[in-house]
Design a protein around this motif. Structure first.
Motif, PDB file in Angstrom:
ATOM      1  N   THR A  92      -2.372  -9.063  14.237  1.00 40.72           N
ATOM      2  CA  THR A  92      -2.709  -9.284  12.781  1.00 40.72           C
ATOM      3  C   THR A  92      -1.840  -8.541  11.966  1.00 40.72           C
ATOM      4  OG1 THR A  92      -3.932  -6.977  12.657  1.00 40.72           O
ATOM      5  CG2 THR A  92      -5.223  -9.020  13.478  1.00 40.72           C
ATOM      6  N   THR A  93      -1.662  -9.065  10.815  1.00 41.25           N
ATOM      7  CA  THR A  93      -0.874  -8.471   9.579  1.00 41.25           C
ATOM      8  C   THR A  93      -0.803  -6.840   9.837  1.00 41.25           C
ATOM      9  OG1 THR A  93      -0.864 -10.321   8.566  1.00 41.25           O
ATOM     10  CG2 THR A  93       0.209  -8.620   7.255  1.00 41.25           C
ATOM     11  N   THR A  94      -2.106  -6.289   9.608  1.00 45.73           N
ATOM     12  CA  THR A  94      -2.386  -4.798   9.620  1.00 45.73           C
ATOM     13  C   THR A  94      -1.705  -4.217  10.719  1.00 45.73           C
ATOM     14  OG1 THR A  94      -4.311  -5.365   8.084  1.00 45.73           O
ATOM     15  CG2 THR A  94      -4.024  -3.229   9.204  1.00 45.73           C
ATOM     16  N   GLN A  95      -2.040  -4.807  12.076  1.00 45.42           N
ATOM     17  CA  GLN A  95      -1.686  -4.204  13.242  1.00 45.42           C
ATOM     18  C   GLN A  95      -0.081  -4.369  13.326  1.00 45.42           C
ATOM     19  OE1 GLN A  95      -3.776  -6.721  16.024  1.00 45.42           O
ATOM     20  NE2 GLN A  95      -5.704  -5.789  15.563  1.00 45.42           N
ATOM     21  N   PHE A  96       0.443  -5.450  12.821  1.00 49.32           N
ATOM     22  CA  PHE A  96       1.788  -5.339  12.664  1.00 49.32           C
ATOM     23  C   PHE A  96       2.367  -4.237  11.841  1.00 49.32           C
ATOM     24  CE2 PHE A  96       5.995  -6.626  11.022  1.00 49.32           C
ATOM     25  CZ  PHE A  96       6.769  -7.110  12.120  1.00 49.32           C
ATOM     26  N   ASN A  97       1.930  -4.079  10.845  1.00 51.47           N
ATOM     27  CA  ASN A  97       2.508  -3.238   9.908  1.00 51.47           C
ATOM     28  C   ASN A  97       2.151  -1.913  10.312  1.00 51.47           C
ATOM     29  OD1 ASN A  97       3.012  -5.018   7.922  1.00 51.47           O
ATOM     30  ND2 ASN A  97       1.215  -4.854   6.667  1.00 51.47           N
ATOM     31  N   ILE A  98       1.147  -1.510  11.095  1.00 50.73           N
ATOM     32  CA  ILE A  98       1.111  -0.163  11.715  1.00 50.73           C
ATOM     33  C   ILE A  98       2.006   0.086  12.709  1.00 50.73           C
ATOM     34  CG2 ILE A  98      -0.499   1.167  13.058  1.00 50.73           C
ATOM     35  CD1 ILE A  98      -2.957   0.046  11.776  1.00 50.73           C
ATOM     36  N   LEU A  99       2.328  -1.061  13.758  1.00 50.64           N
ATOM     37  CA  LEU A  99       3.389  -0.693  14.630  1.00 50.64           C
ATOM     38  C   LEU A  99       4.765  -0.655  13.963  1.00 50.64           C
ATOM     39  CD1 LEU A  99       3.876  -0.834  17.844  1.00 50.64           C
ATOM     40  CD2 LEU A  99       4.038  -3.323  17.753  1.00 50.64           C
ATOM     41  N   TYR A 100       5.103  -1.578  13.214  1.00 49.79           N
ATOM     42  CA  TYR A 100       6.293  -1.405  12.495  1.00 49.79           C
ATOM     43  C   TYR A 100       6.601  -0.125  11.904  1.00 49.79           C
ATOM     44  CZ  TYR A 100      10.299  -2.876   9.508  1.00 49.79           C
ATOM     45  OH  TYR A 100      11.589  -2.848   8.879  1.00 49.79           O
ATOM     46  N   THR A 101       5.555   0.346  11.017  1.00 48.54           N
ATOM     47  CA  THR A 101       5.765   1.575  10.467  1.00 48.54           C
ATOM     48  C   THR A 101       6.132   2.646  11.415  1.00 48.54           C
ATOM     49  OG1 THR A 101       3.826   0.902   8.836  1.00 48.54           O
ATOM     50  CG2 THR A 101       4.467   3.431   8.905  1.00 48.54           C
ATOM     51  N   LEU A 102       5.350   2.969  12.609  1.00 52.00           N
ATOM     52  CA  LEU A 102       5.446   3.963  13.411  1.00 52.00           C
ATOM     53  C   LEU A 102       6.833   3.617  14.220  1.00 52.00           C
ATOM     54  CD1 LEU A 102       2.621   4.405  12.670  1.00 52.00           C
ATOM     55  CD2 LEU A 102       2.545   5.182  15.040  1.00 52.00           C
ATOM     56  N   ALA A 103       7.142   2.471  14.268  1.00 56.53           N
ATOM     57  CA  ALA A 103       8.344   2.125  15.310  1.00 56.53           C
ATOM     58  C   ALA A 103       9.613   2.271  14.472  1.00 56.53           C
ATOM     59  CB  ALA A 103       8.382   0.779  15.688  1.00 56.53           C
TER      60      ALA A 103
END
Ligand code: CA
Length: 224
Positions: A147-158
């Motif tokens: 999902t967009t939120t999950q994508f944002n979380i992963l991208y933010t951390l990565a």
């Protein structure tokens, strides 16, 4: 992220500034080409929204001057389609064009897409690739649905491997809206669980998204 808005019409400039601020950008403003270049020489901007017809120095020359010094993304704004042809023909180095009148949401969408295109590269690490522009996650070339939120979380951390993010920081980066505190921890944990299920070879022993007990989460900075 800091944006310089250059526009001589007060009402338009104020609308641009209001919407960009609301979208989370820090905004400086100039009402003519000369003061725009002065501000540009003293500050560092991530993007410039530049009106074409300006007093003192016009937008074309402002853009040319900026290009002598920097590759900062520039969005030109103009009232006439003919001028867009002219801008493109002159190859002054603008990254995009918006025709007046435009809706503020179009401006925000353009700004965000250019920043993604110019500022963020595809992350590739340990068999995982994250493409922020196309919002695609892949493991060893195989696309993964998030999902967009999950994508944002992963991208933010990565983007910052090894940095520990608290749950509240994670939601600040990944969510637009404010959530009540009691929902917060469970929400992040639930998202992380889903992300792990999607990307980790063994979600019980994660290799990408690591738990930092008592603090939050981090992206593994020791991947090969
Ligand atoms: Ca103007």
């Amino acid at each position: 992220m800091k944006i310089l808005v250059v526009e001589d019409e007060d009402t338009i400039r104020e609308v641009e500034k209001a919407y960009l601020s609301r979208a989370g950008f820090s905004v400086d403003e100039a009402s003519d080409g000369k003061s725009a270049l002065e501000l540009f020489s003293k500050n560092k901007y991530d993007l410039i929204v530049l009106d074409l017809n300006l007093p003192e120095i016009d937008g074309i020359n402002v853009c040319k001057e900026i290009r002598k010094l920097s590759q900062v993304p520039v969005i030109m704004v103009t009232a006439r389609v003919e001028e867009i042809d002219e801008i493109i023909g002159l190859e002054i180095g603008a990254d995009d064009y918006i025709k007046k009148p435009f809706s503020p949401s179009v401006l925000i969408a353009r700004v965000q897409s250019i920043l993604r295109r110019t500022g963020h590269e595809v992350i590739e690490t340990g068999g995982l690739s994250i493409d922020p522009e196309r919002m695609i996650i892949a493991i060893k070339g195989k696309e993964i649905e998030l999902t967009t939120t999950q994508f944002n979380i992963l991208y933010t951390l990565a983007k910052r491997p090894g940095k520990v993010f608290t749950r509240s920081e994670i939601l600040d980066y990944a969510y637009d809206e404010t959530l009540p505190n009691d929902v917060l921890d469970r929400t992040v944990d639930a998202h992380v669980k889903s992300i792990r299920k999607a990307i980790e070879p063994n979600p019980k022993k994660p290799k990408y998204l690591l738990t930092v007990i008592g603090k939050g989460y981090k992206f593994n900075d020791e991947l090969k």
